[in-house]
Design a protein around this motif. Structure first.
Motif, short mmCIF file in Angstrom:
data_model
loop_
_atom_site.label_atom_id
_atom_site.label_comp_id
_atom_site.label_asym_id
_atom_site.label_seq_id
_atom_site.Cartn_x
_atom_site.Cartn_y
_atom_site.Cartn_z
N UNK A 1 54.84 -18.48 -106.46
CA UNK A 1 55.01 -19.73 -107.21
C UNK A 1 56.06 -20.62 -106.56
N UNK A 2 57.19 -20.03 -106.18
CA UNK A 2 58.28 -20.77 -105.55
C UNK A 2 57.80 -21.42 -104.25
N UNK A 3 57.09 -20.65 -103.43
CA UNK A 3 56.60 -21.19 -102.17
C UNK A 3 55.59 -22.30 -102.35
N UNK A 4 54.76 -22.18 -103.37
CA UNK A 4 53.76 -23.21 -103.65
C UNK A 4 54.40 -24.50 -104.15
N UNK A 5 55.41 -24.37 -104.98
CA UNK A 5 56.05 -25.53 -105.59
C UNK A 5 57.24 -26.07 -104.80
N UNK A 6 57.61 -25.39 -103.70
CA UNK A 6 58.68 -25.84 -102.81
C UNK A 6 60.07 -25.77 -103.44
N UNK A 7 60.35 -24.68 -104.16
CA UNK A 7 61.65 -24.50 -104.79
C UNK A 7 62.51 -23.45 -104.06
N UNK A 8 62.26 -23.26 -102.77
CA UNK A 8 62.94 -22.19 -102.04
C UNK A 8 64.46 -22.32 -102.05
N UNK A 9 64.97 -23.54 -102.15
CA UNK A 9 66.43 -23.74 -102.10
C UNK A 9 67.12 -23.37 -103.40
N UNK A 10 66.31 -23.11 -104.46
CA UNK A 10 66.91 -22.91 -105.78
C UNK A 10 66.48 -21.61 -106.46
N UNK A 11 65.94 -20.70 -105.68
CA UNK A 11 65.62 -19.36 -106.19
C UNK A 11 65.97 -18.36 -105.09
N UNK A 12 66.61 -17.24 -105.44
CA UNK A 12 66.97 -16.24 -104.43
C UNK A 12 65.71 -15.66 -103.79
N UNK A 13 65.79 -15.42 -102.49
CA UNK A 13 64.64 -14.87 -101.78
C UNK A 13 64.22 -13.52 -102.35
N UNK A 14 65.21 -12.74 -102.81
CA UNK A 14 64.89 -11.43 -103.40
C UNK A 14 64.69 -11.50 -104.91
N UNK A 15 64.73 -12.72 -105.47
CA UNK A 15 64.49 -12.89 -106.90
C UNK A 15 65.65 -12.50 -107.79
N UNK B 1 57.85 -13.18 -114.72
CA UNK B 1 56.60 -12.63 -114.19
C UNK B 1 55.41 -13.08 -115.05
N UNK B 2 55.62 -13.08 -116.35
CA UNK B 2 54.54 -13.51 -117.23
C UNK B 2 54.24 -14.99 -117.07
N UNK B 3 55.27 -15.80 -116.89
CA UNK B 3 55.09 -17.24 -116.75
C UNK B 3 54.38 -17.60 -115.45
N UNK B 4 54.78 -16.98 -114.34
CA UNK B 4 54.15 -17.33 -113.07
C UNK B 4 52.70 -16.84 -113.02
N UNK B 5 52.43 -15.71 -113.64
CA UNK B 5 51.04 -15.22 -113.68
C UNK B 5 50.18 -16.10 -114.57
N UNK B 6 50.77 -16.61 -115.65
CA UNK B 6 50.04 -17.53 -116.52
C UNK B 6 49.74 -18.84 -115.79
N UNK B 7 50.60 -19.17 -114.81
CA UNK B 7 50.39 -20.38 -114.01
C UNK B 7 49.44 -20.14 -112.85
N UNK B 8 48.94 -18.90 -112.72
CA UNK B 8 47.95 -18.61 -111.70
C UNK B 8 48.50 -18.08 -110.39
N UNK B 9 49.72 -17.54 -110.41
CA UNK B 9 50.33 -17.01 -109.19
C UNK B 9 50.62 -15.52 -109.36
#
Length: 283
Positions: free
Chosen positions: A247-261, A233-241
């Motif tokens: 962040x996952x949706x912006x970077x197109x990593x949907x296939x490699x992160x669980x939808x529920x996190x 949470x801290x990392x994605x907020x530091x990246x502006x998300x």
């Protein structure tokens, strides 16, 4: 004008069989003409004086239950230009067949075995096909089919490949439940249409395909504990998300992160932790 391998693998990354084609040629956009495959049915390559209609007809024959040998015979029996054709087929069970017409330009030939068919024309010599066969038979059967096919293609290229030079290459792999979101069975569909080093470029693209369009296996999933969730949470907020999902949706990593996190792929976690340049390191 072309060398190709058509093959089946018993079990892909998602546990289901895979069928696929890898092809290279001194010909523009060879991936448009040569390969075709359907999960649970088989795969085909049509080349030399390619009859592109063979792709749909051949797969239909396989879907109706024909073996690779029967399907190939049916394709050729009513074709007046059969002596100009080159075809490789693998059926649902891995039965394979290859055909090189007597009018194909030298050097032309092919070989088939359990689960594979290799063929080429206007080649540097028979050593191209032999190198591809050796690379295929020596490859790890547990590896993803796309990587095994590409290894064979690269071996053929190193042995001389198309004697006219290099221009394009393509890789097509299908498996039930594969593809973006597991919805279309297409595990890999990559084409390099016009390039000085098409197989090298295809290798680069396959690495990106693995990262963006291939689902994480169970072994690649890291449980997101409360402590890790707080770090993420801290990392994605530091990246502006606002959150991980954004962040996952912006970077197109949907296939490699669980939808529920609930889990995250270690490659993606490394990218998130590493910042700029980490994506290349993850490859």
């Amino acid at each position: 004008m072309t060398f190709s391998i058509v093959a089946r693998s018993e079990s892909g990354p998602n546990g289901n069989p895979e069928w696929g084609v890898a092809v290279a040629s001194k010909f523009l956009a060879v991936g448009n003409a040569v390969p075709a495959a359907v999960a649970g049915v088989g795969a085909i390559a049509t080349q030399a004086d390619a009859n592109v209609a063979f792709k749909g007809i051949g797969l239909s024959l396989l879907d109706e239950g024909a073996t690779a040998t029967v399907a190939l015979d049916r394709l050729l029996e009513e074709d007046p230009k059969r002596n100009h054709r080159q075809v490789g087929i693998v059926d649902v069970d891995g039965g394979a067949a290859t055909h090189t017409g007597s009018a194909c330009f030298d050097w032309a030939g092919g070989v088939s075995g359990d689960g594979f068919a290799i063929q080429g024309n206007i080649l540097a010599g028979p050593e191209v096909v032999e190198a591809m066969k050796d690379a295929w038979t020596d490859s790890d059967p547990e590896s993803p089919l796309a990587h095994r096919l590409l290894e064979a293609l690269a071996a053929g290229d190193a042995a001389g490949g198309d004697k006219r030079g290099r221009q394009s290459a393509a890789l097509l792999v299908v498996s039930e439940g594969a593809g973006y979101g597991g919805m279309d069975d297409v595990a890999v569909d990559l084409r390099v249409d016009d390039h000085a080093a098409p197989i090298t470029e295809l290798t680069r693209l396959l690495g990106l395909n693995d990262l963006y369009l291939t689902a994480s296996t169970e072994a690649e999933r890291i449980e997101v504990t409360p402590e890790l969730a707080a770090e993420i949470d801290g990392l994605v907020k530091a990246a502006g998300h606002p959150n991980l999902a954004a962040w996952v949706g912006t970077e197109n990593y949907e296939m490699r992160v669980a939808e529920d996190g609930s889990w995250i792929d270690p490659k993606i976690l490394g990218i998130l932790r590493g910042g700029p340049g980490a994506e290349e390191q993850a490859d």
